[in-house]
Design an enzyme around this catalytic site. Structure first.
Site, PDB file in Angstrom:
ATOM      1  N   GLU A  68       0.863  -1.155   0.014  1.00  0.00           N
ATOM      2  CA  GLU A  68       0.004   0.009   0.195  1.00  0.00           C
ATOM      3  C   GLU A  68       0.829   1.227  -0.240  1.00  0.00           C
ATOM      4  O   GLU A  68       0.281   2.209   0.212  1.00  0.00           O
ATOM      5  CB  GLU A  68      -1.021   0.119   1.007  1.00  0.00           C
ATOM      6  N   TYR A 111     -11.899   0.449  21.242  1.00  0.00           N
ATOM      7  CA  TYR A 111     -11.825  -0.547  22.326  1.00  0.00           C
ATOM      8  C   TYR A 111     -12.884  -1.612  22.436  1.00  0.00           C
ATOM      9  O   TYR A 111     -14.025  -0.922  22.594  1.00  0.00           O
ATOM     10  CB  TYR A 111     -11.241  -0.061  23.552  1.00  0.00           C
ATOM     11  N   PRO A 129     -10.092  -3.286  20.111  1.00  0.00           N
ATOM     12  CA  PRO A 129      -9.971  -3.178  18.584  1.00  0.00           C
ATOM     13  C   PRO A 129      -9.933  -4.504  17.788  1.00  0.00           C
ATOM     14  O   PRO A 129     -10.008  -5.690  18.671  1.00  0.00           O
ATOM     15  CB  PRO A 129      -8.530  -2.599  18.305  1.00  0.00           C
ATOM     16  N   TYR A 169      -4.323  -5.288  17.088  1.00  0.00           N
ATOM     17  CA  TYR A 169      -3.809  -4.786  18.259  1.00  0.00           C
ATOM     18  C   TYR A 169      -2.244  -4.136  18.049  1.00  0.00           C
ATOM     19  O   TYR A 169      -1.203  -4.752  18.363  1.00  0.00           O
ATOM     20  CB  TYR A 169      -3.604  -6.176  19.393  1.00  0.00           C
ATOM     21  N   LEU A 209      -1.743  -0.257  17.691  1.00  0.00           N
ATOM     22  CA  LEU A 209      -2.757   0.994  17.894  1.00  0.00           C
ATOM     23  C   LEU A 209      -2.958   1.765  16.592  1.00  0.00           C
ATOM     24  O   LEU A 209      -1.762   1.764  15.897  1.00  0.00           O
ATOM     25  CB  LEU A 209      -1.954   1.909  19.037  1.00  0.00           C
ATOM     26  N   HIS A 210      -4.035   2.182  16.525  1.00  0.00           N
ATOM     27  CA  HIS A 210      -4.204   3.061  15.421  1.00  0.00           C
ATOM     28  C   HIS A 210      -5.679   3.844  15.489  1.00  0.00           C
ATOM     29  O   HIS A 210      -6.506   3.802  16.433  1.00  0.00           O
ATOM     30  CB  HIS A 210      -4.511   1.915  14.014  1.00  0.00           C
ATOM     31  N   HIS A 221      -8.704   5.765  14.124  1.00  0.00           N
ATOM     32  CA  HIS A 221      -9.608   5.960  13.000  1.00  0.00           C
ATOM     33  C   HIS A 221     -10.093   7.293  12.571  1.00  0.00           C
ATOM     34  O   HIS A 221     -10.348   8.261  13.492  1.00  0.00           O
ATOM     35  CB  HIS A 221     -10.916   5.257  13.251  1.00  0.00           C
TER      36      HIS A 221
HETATM   37  P1  M7G Z   1      -9.919  -2.009  14.312  1.00  0.00           P
HETATM   38  O1  M7G Z   1     -10.728  -1.143  15.184  1.00  0.00           O
HETATM   39  O2  M7G Z   1      -8.759  -2.929  14.612  1.00  0.00           O
HETATM   40  O3  M7G Z   1     -11.020  -3.014  13.682  1.00  0.00           O
HETATM   41  O4  M7G Z   1      -9.671  -1.207  13.008  1.00  0.00           O
HETATM   42  P2  M7G Z   1     -12.455  -3.037  13.069  1.00  0.00           P
HETATM   43  O5  M7G Z   1     -12.092  -3.603  11.513  1.00  0.00           O
HETATM   44  O6  M7G Z   1     -13.346  -4.076  13.721  1.00  0.00           O
HETATM   45  O7  M7G Z   1     -12.864  -1.537  12.941  1.00  0.00           O
HETATM   46  C1  M7G Z   1      -8.774  -1.782  11.861  1.00  0.00           C
HETATM   47  C2  M7G Z   1      -9.125  -0.701  10.842  1.00  0.00           C
HETATM   48  O8  M7G Z   1      -7.994  -0.993   9.913  1.00  0.00           O
HETATM   49  C3  M7G Z   1     -10.574  -1.051   9.978  1.00  0.00           C
HETATM   50  O9  M7G Z   1     -11.301   0.264   9.923  1.00  0.00           O
HETATM   51  C4  M7G Z   1     -10.152  -1.706   8.711  1.00  0.00           C
HETATM   52  O10 M7G Z   1     -11.082  -1.326   7.647  1.00  0.00           O
HETATM   53  C5  M7G Z   1      -8.539  -1.373   8.515  1.00  0.00           C
HETATM   54  N1  M7G Z   1      -7.797  -2.363   7.637  1.00  0.00           N
HETATM   55  C6  M7G Z   1      -7.850  -3.576   8.310  1.00  0.00           C
HETATM   56  N2  M7G Z   1      -6.976  -4.330   7.139  1.00  0.00           N
HETATM   57  C7  M7G Z   1      -6.577  -5.686   7.291  1.00  0.00           C
HETATM   58  C8  M7G Z   1      -6.353  -3.441   6.397  1.00  0.00           C
HETATM   59  C9  M7G Z   1      -5.502  -3.221   5.120  1.00  0.00           C
HETATM   60  O11 M7G Z   1      -4.907  -4.372   4.898  1.00  0.00           O
HETATM   61  N3  M7G Z   1      -5.229  -2.137   4.886  1.00  0.00           N
HETATM   62  C10 M7G Z   1      -5.787  -1.044   4.996  1.00  0.00           C
HETATM   63  N4  M7G Z   1      -5.323   0.315   4.477  1.00  0.00           N
HETATM   64  N5  M7G Z   1      -6.574  -0.801   6.311  1.00  0.00           N
HETATM   65  C11 M7G Z   1      -7.124  -2.135   6.638  1.00  0.00           C
END
Ligand code: M7G
Length: 325
Positions: free
Chosen positions: A173, A257, A259, A262, A264-265, A267
């Site tokens: 990416e 929380y 997530p 694991y 940290l990120h 949104h």
């Molecule tokens: P989360 O709060 O861990 O889980 O957020 P959630 O999916 O239940 O919301 C992870 C975020 O990463 C989500 O918004 C996913 O759409 C995004 N995400 C997950 N993956 C595997 C990827 C990826 O490979 N690339 C990108 N750009 N985003 C991803």
């Protein structure tokens, strides 16, 4: 993704596949060979369908297909084309001044499709409709139940955040990166979330991934991370305003929380988007997190956090086992 159900930790495909970055996969041109196994969930209000499927060439492996109606293209020309003789109308109802139709436009009928392949049992569980329950996680619960559970899942290689490391290491990416700050302590990568097709700024959805490794969730944050969080906040807002014309009062920035992943990120998405995962039992606003840490450095090590867990989530089973002891 996740228009999906909430709070399931995700296991990525088996080890061999995990070593591949997204860009190593051949890009599919059609759904050729795909077969529907079952409907996992049909979210009619969100116009989103989650399917369990297979590909003919390997029936052993599972796939998840997420099909989602896109928002309308609101550019004037696109709207005018929609309201033209190119759109075929079939009457459903006519009463006085009211008429409803089934309308078949020549344009604007593409859908967003997400394929997860090969999908693990955890992916199928994540997207399968199921009941959710409210859990109040005290600091003791976190230390005695959640933390060991999450750590064990890493040891057992059930949680996999290789996709995050691929992004941080520029193995996947890379061309999608919106902004990057290389500082190992306070730096981060800002890029479109997988859920956003990047075409329409009104559906803006990005994630900010700290470069620093080892921060699993909100629970790991203390006052020493305030500088990093402020840096992520201010630089993300500046670049989003600059590149997408979206000001900070039109954006929502938050952590989940629990997530699903694991590392940290944050949104970051457009305030007009009606998204699951923005509610009181899952979203923690970045601004609030910074302020809480400034007021009390160990706030997230001490706070009881309410959250939801799905019926099939093993973490829920661990909480219930504790209740029964
Ligand atoms: P989360 O709060 O861990 O889980 O957020 P959630 O999916 O239940 O919301 C992870 C975020 O990463 C989500 O918004 C996913 O759409 C995004 N995400 C997950 N993956 C595997 C990827 C990826 O490979 N690339 C990108 N750009 N985003 C991803």
């Amino acid at each position: 993704m996740d228009s999906g159900t909430e709070n399931n930790q995700i296991e990525e495909p088996e080890s061999k596949k995990q070593k591949l970055s997204n860009s190593d996969e051949k890009t599919r041109k059609t759904f050729e060979g795909a077969k529907v196994v079952s409907i996992l969930n049909n979210k009619t209000t969100q116009k989103c369908l989650f399917l369990h499927g297979k590909f003919e060439d390997d029936k052993e492996k599972d796939a998840v297909f997420i099909l989602e109606r896109k928002p309308f293209d609101t550019k004037t020309e696109a709207l005018q084309e929609l309201l033209s003789d190119k759109t075929k109308l079939t009457s459903d109802l006519k009463n006085d001044i009211y008429s409803t139709f089934s309308a078949l436009p020549s344009v604007q009928n593409d859908i967003k499709a997400t394929i997860i392949y090969p999908a693990s049992e955890k992916h199928l569980r994540k997207y399968r409709k199921q009941d959710i329950f409210v859990v109040k996680e005290t600091k003791e619960d976190y230390n005695m139940i959640t933390k060991p559970y999450v750590e064990q899942q890493f040891v057992d290689k059930i949680f996999n955040i290789q996709w995050v490391y691929n992004i941080l290491d520029h193995k996947a990416e890379m061309e999608r990166i919106i902004f990057e700050d290389q500082n190992e302590e306070t730096g981060f990568v800002l890029l479109p979330d997988m859920k956003w097709d990047t075409k329409d700024a009104d559906s803006f959805y990005a994630i900010a991934l700290p470069r620093k490794r080892g921060l699993k969730s909100l629970r790991d944050l203390d006052e020493s991370h305030v500088e990093m969080l402020k840096n992520m906040r201010s630089k993300s807002l500046a670049v989003i305003a600059d590149k997408f014309g979206i000001k900070q009062d039109r954006l929502r920035m938050y952590f989940h929380y629990q997530p699903s992943f694991y590392h940290l990120h944050v949104h970051i998405n457009h305030i007009e988007l009606d998204l699951p995962g923005t509610g009181a039992l899952r979203a923690h606003l970045l601004d609030d997190v910074i302020e809480n840490l400034l007021m009390q450095g160990d706030y997230y090590q001490r706070k009881t956090v309410s959250m939801t867990l799905q019926d099939s989530d093993k973490l829920l089973a661990a909480f219930r086992a504790k209740e029964n002891n």
